[in-house]
Design a protein around this motif. Structure first.
Motif, short mmCIF file in Angstrom:
data_model
loop_
_atom_site.label_atom_id
_atom_site.label_comp_id
_atom_site.label_asym_id
_atom_site.label_seq_id
_atom_site.Cartn_x
_atom_site.Cartn_y
_atom_site.Cartn_z
N TRP A 1 0.83 -1.21 0.00
CA TRP A 1 0.00 0.00 0.00
C TRP A 1 0.86 1.26 0.00
O TRP A 1 0.53 2.24 -0.65
N ASN B 1 2.30 1.75 -3.27
CA ASN B 1 1.24 2.00 -4.25
C ASN B 1 0.96 3.49 -4.43
O ASN B 1 0.48 3.90 -5.48
N ALA C 1 3.11 4.72 -7.07
CA ALA C 1 2.63 4.05 -8.30
C ALA C 1 1.41 4.78 -8.85
O ALA C 1 1.30 4.99 -10.06
N LEU C 2 0.50 5.17 -7.95
CA LEU C 2 -0.70 5.91 -8.36
C LEU C 2 -0.31 7.27 -8.94
O LEU C 2 -0.89 7.73 -9.91
N ARG D 1 -8.73 0.92 -13.20
CA ARG D 1 -7.93 0.21 -12.20
C ARG D 1 -8.82 -0.41 -11.13
O ARG D 1 -8.65 -1.57 -10.74
N LEU E 1 2.60 -1.83 -14.03
CA LEU E 1 2.33 -1.06 -12.82
C LEU E 1 0.83 -0.97 -12.56
O LEU E 1 0.37 -1.10 -11.42
N SER F 1 -0.94 -2.62 -9.30
CA SER F 1 -1.68 -1.74 -8.39
C SER F 1 -3.11 -2.23 -8.20
O SER F 1 -3.62 -2.28 -7.07
N ALA G 1 -2.42 -4.41 -4.84
CA ALA G 1 -2.67 -3.42 -3.80
C ALA G 1 -4.15 -3.27 -3.47
O ALA G 1 -4.56 -3.37 -2.31
N THR G 2 -4.98 -3.04 -4.50
CA THR G 2 -6.39 -2.74 -4.26
C THR G 2 -7.21 -4.00 -3.95
O THR G 2 -7.92 -4.03 -2.94
#
Length: 315
Positions: free
Chosen positions: A20, A23, A26-27, A43, A221, A225, A229-230
């Motif tokens: 996270w 991330n 990354a975002l 995403r 990426l 993500s 991550a999500t």
């Protein structure tokens, strides 16, 4: 719960916080490479589909009731639409470092909103936590690269983003009484992503046409993500709350902020100033006090001392 299983859960939480934290930069990269709202909707939709695939394998999917659907809609509007809209737009106007630190106030805001909306009267320690967290956020959002400057509109948007998410946790906690939090997450992600996509089509007419210009690395990426991550991150975190409890699990959210700072420095070359570190210190202290973590530790110590005295008395 055995000591070994507890430590395994701790390691999983550390891994989630690292994912996270990393991330956030990354975002920042994704919303810079694409139109922010459109790429965010895609995403989150990818994350929602990933959750449903995992839950389908686990045979955990069912149709929600009418009451549960209201929770999904309201939770989705706050947790997905408002949170991710303001986060994606906010990150285009501020640094990943500031964004990550402001996101670190999530557990503090959740505890504050629970006190107000659920009428849980805050204790003195929690009030001190709210004040410390507020000082930390103030230091961060007022800090520029070389010192204290004006409030950045991007910082404000990121704050609205985390406030929306914190408010949604109150709704989610009520919905989770009848609906599996992991399934609730899946429904909210898919519903919210569709609303975000519509907003993206209105605000960013050429959003889809820009997708073909990205490199293979950017798409790697994107999927990392969305899926790691999500989707997986939220499912594992919700499961950990069931294993350890919300208070103990929230301690690890401090690491999210720490890893976002490291990620911003490593991947984006952003400068970490003394103001960022000072703000981080206040936020960590605020979360520990405001989220009830410190009180729980004090209570455990008192109970252990009481049982020790009782055992000595009976010997």
């Amino acid at each position: 719960m055995s000591a070994l299983k507890k430590w395994q859960t701790y390691l999983v939480l550390v891994f989630i916080m690292m994912v996270w934290g990393f991330n956030v930069p990354a975002l920042k990269t994704l919303v810079t490479a694409f139109t922010p709202v459109t790429i965010t909707s895609l995403r989150i939709f990818t994350a929602g589909i990933t959750v449903f695939i995992i839950l389908g394998i686990m045979k955990k999917i069912r149709i929600p009731t009418r009451r549960e659907s209201l929770f999904i809609i309201s939770g989705g509007l706050l947790n997905v639409v408002s949170h991710h809209y303001f986060l994606s737009v906010g990150l285009t106007q501020t640094t990943s470092t500031n964004g990550g630190l402001i996101l670190g106030t999530g557990p503090l805001l959740t505890a504050l909103l629970a006190s107000i909306l659920l009428r849980n009267r805050p204790t003195v320690i929690k009030v001190i936590g709210f004040i410390l967290g507020g000082i930390g956020v103030s230091i961060i959002v007022l800090s520029g690269g070389e010192g204290l400057g004006n409030l950045n509109s991007g910082d404000l948007m990121v704050f609205i983003s985390i406030f929306s998410q914190a408010l949604s946790f109150i709704i989610i906690s009520r919905a989770a009484k009848t609906l599996d939090p992991r399934l609730l997450t899946g429904y909210m992600l898919v519903f919210g992503s569709v609303i975000l996509f519509i907003i993206g089509m209105v605000k960013e007419p050429g959003g889809l046409s820009n997708l073909g210009h990205a490199s293979a690395g950017i798409w790697v990426l994107f999927f990392a993500s969305a899926m790691l991550a999500t989707a997986l991150g939220h499912m594992l975190y919700n499961h950990s709350i069931g294993q350890l409890g919300a208070a103990e699990t929230s301690i690890f959210l401090n690491l999210n902020t720490f890893f976002s700072l490291i990620g911003a420095a490593l991947f984006l070359g952003e400068k970490i100033t003394s103001y960022h570190l000072l703000g981080l210190l206040f936020i960590i202290l605020g979360v520990i006090c405001g989220a009830g973590t410190l009180e729980e530790l004090i209570l455990k110590r008192k109970k252990q001392r009481f049982y020790t005295k009782q055992q000595k008395h009976h010997m």
